[in-house]
Design a protein around this motif. Structure first.
Motif, PDB file in Angstrom:
ATOM      1  N   VAL A  78       0.856  -1.429   0.049  1.00  0.00           N
ATOM      2  CA  VAL A  78       0.081   0.205   0.058  1.00  0.00           C
ATOM      3  C   VAL A  78       0.824   1.131  -0.037  1.00  0.00           C
ATOM      4  N   ALA A  79       2.110   1.148   0.571  1.00  0.00           N
ATOM      5  CA  ALA A  79       2.943   2.313   0.655  1.00  0.00           C
ATOM      6  C   ALA A  79       3.360   2.785  -0.739  1.00  0.00           C
ATOM      7  N   ASN A  80       3.224   1.885  -1.667  1.00  0.00           N
ATOM      8  CA  ASN A  80       3.625   2.347  -3.068  1.00  0.00           C
ATOM      9  C   ASN A  80       2.761   2.890  -3.886  1.00  0.00           C
ATOM     10  N   TYR A  81       1.537   3.176  -3.396  1.00  0.00           N
ATOM     11  CA  TYR A  81       0.355   3.552  -4.249  1.00  0.00           C
ATOM     12  C   TYR A  81      -0.294   5.032  -3.314  1.00  0.00           C
ATOM     13  N   ASP A  82      -0.779   5.790  -4.424  1.00  0.00           N
ATOM     14  CA  ASP A  82      -1.263   7.211  -3.831  1.00  0.00           C
ATOM     15  C   ASP A  82      -2.859   6.972  -3.609  1.00  0.00           C
ATOM     16  N   ALA A  83      -3.446   5.759  -4.364  1.00  0.00           N
ATOM     17  CA  ALA A  83      -4.845   5.754  -4.263  1.00  0.00           C
ATOM     18  C   ALA A  83      -5.413   4.530  -4.614  1.00  0.00           C
ATOM     19  N   LEU A  84      -6.854   4.079  -4.242  1.00  0.00           N
ATOM     20  CA  LEU A  84      -7.223   2.810  -4.459  1.00  0.00           C
ATOM     21  C   LEU A  84      -8.576   2.999  -5.454  1.00  0.00           C
ATOM     22  N   MET A  85      -8.756   2.246  -6.666  1.00  0.00           N
ATOM     23  CA  MET A  85      -9.786   2.119  -7.193  1.00  0.00           C
ATOM     24  C   MET A  85     -10.451   0.596  -7.147  1.00  0.00           C
ATOM     25  N   ILE A  86     -11.927   0.613  -6.945  1.00  0.00           N
ATOM     26  CA  ILE A  86     -12.267  -0.777  -6.896  1.00  0.00           C
ATOM     27  C   ILE A  86     -13.699  -0.758  -8.025  1.00  0.00           C
ATOM     28  N   ALA A  87     -13.364  -1.807  -8.853  1.00  0.00           N
ATOM     29  CA  ALA A  87     -14.552  -2.039  -9.855  1.00  0.00           C
ATOM     30  C   ALA A  87     -15.846  -2.776  -9.309  1.00  0.00           C
ATOM     31  N   GLY A  88     -16.836  -2.469  -9.952  1.00  0.00           N
ATOM     32  CA  GLY A  88     -18.096  -3.345  -9.538  1.00  0.00           C
ATOM     33  C   GLY A  88     -18.373  -4.680 -10.020  1.00  0.00           C
ATOM     34  N   GLY A  89     -19.542  -5.029 -10.165  1.00  0.00           N
ATOM     35  CA  GLY A  89     -20.011  -6.357 -10.848  1.00  0.00           C
ATOM     36  C   GLY A  89     -19.857  -7.342  -9.484  1.00  0.00           C
ATOM     37  N   ARG A  90     -19.886  -8.673 -10.116  1.00  0.00           N
ATOM     38  CA  ARG A  90     -19.862  -9.730  -9.212  1.00  0.00           C
ATOM     39  C   ARG A  90     -18.654  -9.991  -8.464  1.00  0.00           C
ATOM     40  N   ALA A  91     -17.412  -9.568  -8.982  1.00  0.00           N
ATOM     41  CA  ALA A  91     -16.175  -9.830  -8.331  1.00  0.00           C
ATOM     42  C   ALA A  91     -16.110  -9.435  -6.950  1.00  0.00           C
ATOM     43  N   PRO A  92     -16.552  -8.283  -6.345  1.00  0.00           N
ATOM     44  CA  PRO A  92     -16.291  -8.078  -5.142  1.00  0.00           C
ATOM     45  C   PRO A  92     -17.183  -8.936  -3.934  1.00  0.00           C
ATOM     46  N   GLU A  93     -18.219  -9.921  -4.456  1.00  0.00           N
ATOM     47  CA  GLU A  93     -18.633 -10.560  -3.469  1.00  0.00           C
ATOM     48  C   GLU A  93     -17.840 -11.733  -3.043  1.00  0.00           C
ATOM     49  N   TYR A  94     -16.900 -12.113  -4.046  1.00  0.00           N
ATOM     50  CA  TYR A  94     -16.161 -12.967  -3.576  1.00  0.00           C
ATOM     51  C   TYR A  94     -14.753 -12.677  -3.284  1.00  0.00           C
ATOM     52  N   LEU A  95     -14.237 -11.345  -3.764  1.00  0.00           N
ATOM     53  CA  LEU A  95     -13.073 -10.964  -3.174  1.00  0.00           C
ATOM     54  C   LEU A  95     -13.082 -10.370  -2.022  1.00  0.00           C
ATOM     55  N   ARG A  96     -14.155 -10.155  -1.325  1.00  0.00           N
ATOM     56  CA  ARG A  96     -14.257  -9.934   0.240  1.00  0.00           C
ATOM     57  C   ARG A  96     -13.718 -10.920   0.887  1.00  0.00           C
ATOM     58  N   MET A  97     -14.114 -12.310   0.465  1.00  0.00           N
ATOM     59  CA  MET A  97     -13.445 -13.525   1.249  1.00  0.00           C
ATOM     60  C   MET A  97     -12.037 -13.713   1.460  1.00  0.00           C
ATOM     61  N   LYS A 100      -6.596 -10.887   2.807  1.00  0.00           N
ATOM     62  CA  LYS A 100      -5.482  -9.600   2.281  1.00  0.00           C
ATOM     63  C   LYS A 100      -6.069  -8.494   1.566  1.00  0.00           C
ATOM     64  N   VAL A 101      -7.111  -8.866   0.945  1.00  0.00           N
ATOM     65  CA  VAL A 101      -7.907  -7.671   0.168  1.00  0.00           C
ATOM     66  C   VAL A 101      -8.416  -6.648   1.175  1.00  0.00           C
ATOM     67  N   LEU A 102      -9.058  -7.142   2.188  1.00  0.00           N
ATOM     68  CA  LEU A 102      -9.667  -6.520   3.481  1.00  0.00           C
ATOM     69  C   LEU A 102      -8.579  -5.512   3.980  1.00  0.00           C
ATOM     70  N   GLU A 103      -7.578  -6.204   4.226  1.00  0.00           N
ATOM     71  CA  GLU A 103      -6.309  -5.574   4.828  1.00  0.00           C
ATOM     72  C   GLU A 103      -5.827  -4.361   4.054  1.00  0.00           C
ATOM     73  N   VAL A 104      -5.726  -4.668   2.593  1.00  0.00           N
ATOM     74  CA  VAL A 104      -5.263  -3.544   2.022  1.00  0.00           C
ATOM     75  C   VAL A 104      -6.166  -2.478   1.900  1.00  0.00           C
ATOM     76  N   ILE A 105      -7.462  -2.727   1.697  1.00  0.00           N
ATOM     77  CA  ILE A 105      -8.618  -1.524   1.944  1.00  0.00           C
ATOM     78  C   ILE A 105      -8.389  -0.788   3.132  1.00  0.00           C
ATOM     79  N   GLN A 106      -8.311  -1.561   4.488  1.00  0.00           N
ATOM     80  CA  GLN A 106      -8.058  -1.044   5.753  1.00  0.00           C
ATOM     81  C   GLN A 106      -6.672  -0.083   5.785  1.00  0.00           C
ATOM     82  N   GLU A 107      -5.628  -0.533   5.052  1.00  0.00           N
ATOM     83  CA  GLU A 107      -4.349   0.239   5.137  1.00  0.00           C
ATOM     84  C   GLU A 107      -4.694   1.528   4.212  1.00  0.00           C
ATOM     85  N   PHE A 108      -5.396   1.537   3.173  1.00  0.00           N
ATOM     86  CA  PHE A 108      -5.660   2.803   2.233  1.00  0.00           C
ATOM     87  C   PHE A 108      -6.359   3.559   3.148  1.00  0.00           C
TER      88      PHE A 108
END
Length: 192
Positions: A78-97, A100-108
């Motif tokens: 996360v320290a290497n990035y300035d911002a985060l974008m998240i696409a919609g659709g069906r991907a988020p329903e399984y990415l949230r499981m 590490k995805v949730l940890e990355v979002i929490q760090e941002f």
């Protein structure tokens, strides 16, 4: 212009427009965008889905394109990035499981870096527990999740977007012009 480095979370059956358009638009204005998906590396593809509004009670879904990822999720710092974008659709329903995805979002969120989520992308914000007290838009079917996560659901037009602090959210791809414009404001990007 001050070029930024953006992490872009997407995955199989993410909405096609909500993957292709933001990825290309941010590059068009000079930003670097790393598109990642857990379990995949640079050069791997995801399958997108096209969601359309054709008068039914919910959106219809059709096969989209193959989208090539250009970075590996396992390499994300996360320290290497300035911002985060998240696409919609069906991907988020399984990415949230993926913890590490949730940890990355929490760090941002903890670093107060800009976070842009569209449509079902709000499912990742709710699962990461980062939106308490915020006014957040999402696809209307996600309104209950947004509320249960302690945020106020922004019931705005499908072509509108809302910024609250370092979050910019929108209901669906018809909002791209406003969603992307508000994200560019958070990034400090000036187009002349």
């Amino acid at each position: 212009m001050n070029s930024k480095k953006i992490l872009f979370l997407t995955g199989d059956f993410a909405e096609d427009y909500e993957t292709m358009v933001p990825f290309q638009a941010m590059q068009m204005v000079g930003h670097t965008v790393h598109a990642v998906c857990p379990g995949k590396k640079a050069g791997d593809t995801i399958k997108t889905a096209i969601h359309d509004f054709e008068g039914d009670q919910t959106y219809t879904e059709k096969p989209g394109h193959l989208f090539t990822l250009n970075a590996a999720f396992d390499d994300v710092k996360v320290a290497n990035y300035d911002a985060l974008m998240i696409a919609g659709g069906r991907a988020p329903e399984y990415l949230r499981m993926t913890p590490k995805v949730l940890e990355v979002i929490q760090e941002f969120d903890k670093a107060k870096k800009p976070i842009a989520a569209i449509c079902h992308g709000a499912q990742l914000l709710t699962a990461a527990d980062v939106i308490k007290g915020k006014k957040i838009s999402a696809y209307p079917a996600c309104a209950a999740e947004v509320t249960l996560a302690g945020a106020e659901y922004a019931n705005i037009n499908v072509d509108d977007a809302i910024t609250d602090g370092h979050f910019v959210t929108a209901p669906a791809w018809p909002a791209h012009p406003k969603w992307l414009a508000q994200f560019l404001v958070l990034l400090g990007t000036k187009i002349t």
